[in-house]
Write a protein that holds these residues in place. Structure first.
Motif, mmCIF file in Angstrom:
data_model
loop_
_atom_site.group_PDB
_atom_site.id
_atom_site.type_symbol
_atom_site.label_atom_id
_atom_site.label_comp_id
_atom_site.label_asym_id
_atom_site.label_seq_id
_atom_site.Cartn_x
_atom_site.Cartn_y
_atom_site.Cartn_z
ATOM 1 N N ALA A 142 2.737 1.739 -3.381
ATOM 2 C CA ALA A 142 1.869 2.122 -4.499
ATOM 3 C C ALA A 142 1.310 3.527 -4.352
ATOM 4 O O ALA A 142 0.737 4.061 -5.310
ATOM 5 C CB ALA A 142 0.725 1.115 -4.631
ATOM 6 N N THR A 176 -6.129 0.053 0.275
ATOM 7 C CA THR A 176 -5.800 -1.268 -0.269
ATOM 8 C C THR A 176 -6.698 -2.290 0.409
ATOM 9 O O THR A 176 -6.837 -2.279 1.634
ATOM 10 C CB THR A 176 -4.325 -1.619 -0.023
ATOM 11 N N ARG A 188 -6.124 -2.432 -9.781
ATOM 12 C CA ARG A 188 -6.964 -1.301 -9.402
ATOM 13 C C ARG A 188 -8.422 -1.762 -9.351
ATOM 14 O O ARG A 188 -8.920 -2.410 -10.276
ATOM 15 C CB ARG A 188 -6.812 -0.162 -10.400
ATOM 16 N N LEU A 207 -7.047 6.114 -5.728
ATOM 17 C CA LEU A 207 -6.429 4.822 -6.021
ATOM 18 C C LEU A 207 -6.847 3.814 -4.959
ATOM 19 O O LEU A 207 -6.393 3.856 -3.814
ATOM 20 C CB LEU A 207 -4.899 4.947 -6.055
ATOM 21 N N VAL A 208 -7.756 2.934 -5.355
ATOM 22 C CA VAL A 208 -8.214 1.850 -4.486
ATOM 23 C C VAL A 208 -7.671 0.545 -5.065
ATOM 24 O O VAL A 208 -8.074 0.141 -6.161
ATOM 25 C CB VAL A 208 -9.743 1.815 -4.374
ATOM 26 N N ARG A 209 -6.755 -0.078 -4.361
ATOM 27 C CA ARG A 209 -6.100 -1.301 -4.835
ATOM 28 C C ARG A 209 -6.779 -2.534 -4.255
ATOM 29 O O ARG A 209 -7.234 -2.524 -3.106
ATOM 30 C CB ARG A 209 -4.626 -1.343 -4.410
ATOM 31 N N HIS A 234 0.842 -1.207 0.000
ATOM 32 C CA HIS A 234 0.000 0.000 0.000
ATOM 33 C C HIS A 234 0.871 1.249 0.000
ATOM 34 O O HIS A 234 0.638 2.184 -0.787
ATOM 35 C CB HIS A 234 -0.889 -0.024 1.246
ATOM 36 N N LEU A 237 -13.941 5.645 -5.603
ATOM 37 C CA LEU A 237 -13.773 5.322 -7.022
ATOM 38 C C LEU A 237 -14.250 6.467 -7.903
ATOM 39 O O LEU A 237 -13.589 6.831 -8.882
ATOM 40 C CB LEU A 237 -14.536 4.040 -7.359
ATOM 41 N N GLU A 256 -3.775 -4.366 -13.306
ATOM 42 C CA GLU A 256 -2.803 -3.767 -12.396
ATOM 43 C C GLU A 256 -3.289 -3.791 -10.945
ATOM 44 O O GLU A 256 -2.629 -3.236 -10.067
ATOM 45 C CB GLU A 256 -2.494 -2.339 -12.835
ATOM 46 N N ALA A 268 -1.258 4.253 -2.535
ATOM 47 C CA ALA A 268 -2.707 4.046 -2.627
ATOM 48 C C ALA A 268 -3.452 4.821 -1.549
ATOM 49 O O ALA A 268 -2.900 5.154 -0.490
ATOM 50 C CB ALA A 268 -3.028 2.561 -2.514
ATOM 51 N N THR A 273 -11.230 -6.234 -10.414
ATOM 52 C CA THR A 273 -10.035 -5.395 -10.539
ATOM 53 C C THR A 273 -9.497 -5.484 -11.961
ATOM 54 O O THR A 273 -9.785 -6.438 -12.691
ATOM 55 C CB THR A 273 -8.937 -5.840 -9.552
ATOM 56 N N ASP A 274 -8.677 -4.494 -12.338
ATOM 57 C CA ASP A 274 -8.020 -4.562 -13.648
ATOM 58 C C ASP A 274 -6.706 -5.315 -13.533
ATOM 59 O O ASP A 274 -6.358 -5.837 -12.460
ATOM 60 C CB ASP A 274 -7.836 -3.166 -14.249
#
Length: 372
Positions: A128, A133, A155, A211-213, A125, A206, A153, A130, A150-151
């Motif tokens: 990144a 996380t 995200r 940035l939400v990991r 976290h 969002l 990466e 973020a 998530t994508d």
């Protein structure tokens, strides 16, 4: 200094009657209160200070842990007088944090048994940059959970409600109940009202472009909110399927705590725990079960996949399968309990009052405070 918030305010209604007098996080799992496993794992990950967000039977937490020094921690306690939801509880507890706005704060749900690497989650976290996380886990059947796609990466793309049709199942990833927040994000949660992180805080982040990991981790994970999961989680700790520095003994087929008595010819297996001062008499079989302090299993009885409460008694030649027996309950000799039965604290079942072999006993004929 590394800080955390532990959410331990729930009433644990799905675990009653075990939670009638004990908060869910203080129920014994593999020989110690479940919360002890979480606290020791946090300490091992370098956490030094934890704020416990309490509500139901709040005073019992401080009675159990005091200032936390015996665990190598500094514990603080914040009590909700009215339920505030997950986000509201986090915001309410944040007043006791001492870290700066850019520092990471771990947040744990008080009923999750997990093997996730807490330190790695926190450091990832930080690296990144973020805002939040989330620990995510995969489940075979995600229909009972909110979904978190998530994508490539990592995200987070959305927070989706429980799917109602197969077409709505876009991922098998779910929120696993462990987060890292940058402190400033917690401070932006509205204070003094009910807030859900899943339905309000995270979706709003969002929308704002934060940035939400999501970190998908396939190590052990179990929500201990139901009797079956509670029993399985305890057994898994005893068997060594998931590690905890708090287990008070070697892993194996059974854990027998100091002061317990096990008679000749008794069989203990499949991750069973026998609590302090409990008695298992000659010839009894206890399989994959939790027998709490002071309980007694009489000669010839078979107890499987069950919890026997503090001071409860199972008479001779009973069969108990997938049941919850409340504290101080008394099941007289010769009973065959149907799977799923819950017997309230202090309730007495007369000898052979329930016989599964004669057909399932109608609920209307069961004693008061006995529930199927």
């Amino acid at each position: 200094m590394s800080e955390a918030i532990l959410l331990v305010g729930g009433k644990g209604t799905r675990l009653r009657p075990l939670t009638s007098h004990t908060p869910k996080p203080l129920l014994e799992v593999a020989g110690v209160p479940f919360l002890t496993h979480q606290l020791r794992r946090a300490a091992a990950a370098g956490v030094t200070r934890i704020v416990l967000a309490t509500s139901y039977l709040a005073e019992l937490f401080e009675d159990e842990y005091g200032d936390g020094s015996e665990l190598g921690l500094r514990l603080e306690y914040v009590t909700e007088t009215e339920p505030l939801g997950t986000g509201g509880a986090i915001r309410n507890a944040a007043g006791r944090l001492t870290c700066g706005p850019d520092e990471p704060v771990l947040v744990f749900n008080g009923d999750i048994l997990s093997g996730v690497d807490i330190a790695a989650l926190r450091e990832g976290h930080r690296a990144a940059g973020a805002d939040v996380t989330l620990h995510l886990t995969r489940v075979e059947d995600p229909r009972a959970f909110g979904l978190v796609p998530t994508d490539d990466e990592g995200r987070v793309l959305a927070f989706l409600e429980k799917p109602e049709t197969p077409e709505q199942i876009v991922t098998d990833q779910i929120n696993a109940g462990c987060y890292v927040f940058t402190r400033a994000v917690i401070d932006r949660i509205p204070a003094g009202r009910v807030v859900s992180v899943e339905r309000e805080t995270f979706p709003e982040l969002l929308v704002s472009g934060a940035l939400v990991r999501g970190v998908v981790d396939d190590t052990y994970w179990r929500d201990l909110g139901t009797p079956a999961a509670f029993i399985e989680g305890s057994a898994d700790l005893v068997l060594g399927a998931v590690d905890s520095p708090a287990v008070p003994g070697d892993t194996g087929e059974a854990l027998v705590l100091p002061g317990a008595s096990v008679g000749q010819g008794a069989v203990l297996c499949a991750g069973t725990v026998i609590g302090s001062d409990a008695v298992v008499e000659d010839g009894a079989v206890v399989e994959a079960s939790v027998v709490l302090a002071g309980a007694r299993i009489a000669t010839g009885s078979v107890v499987r996949n069950s919890v026997v409460g503090r001071g409860a008694r199972i008479g001779g030649h009973c069969t108990v399968d997938s049941a919850v027996i409340g504290d101080g309950a008394d099941v007289a000799a010769g009973n065959e309990l149907p799977p799923g039965l819950r017997i309230g604290c202090g309730v007495r079942l007369p000898a052979e009052g329930i016989r599964v072999s004669a057909g399932r006993t109608p609920c209307s004929e069961l004693p008061r405070a006995v529930h199927v």
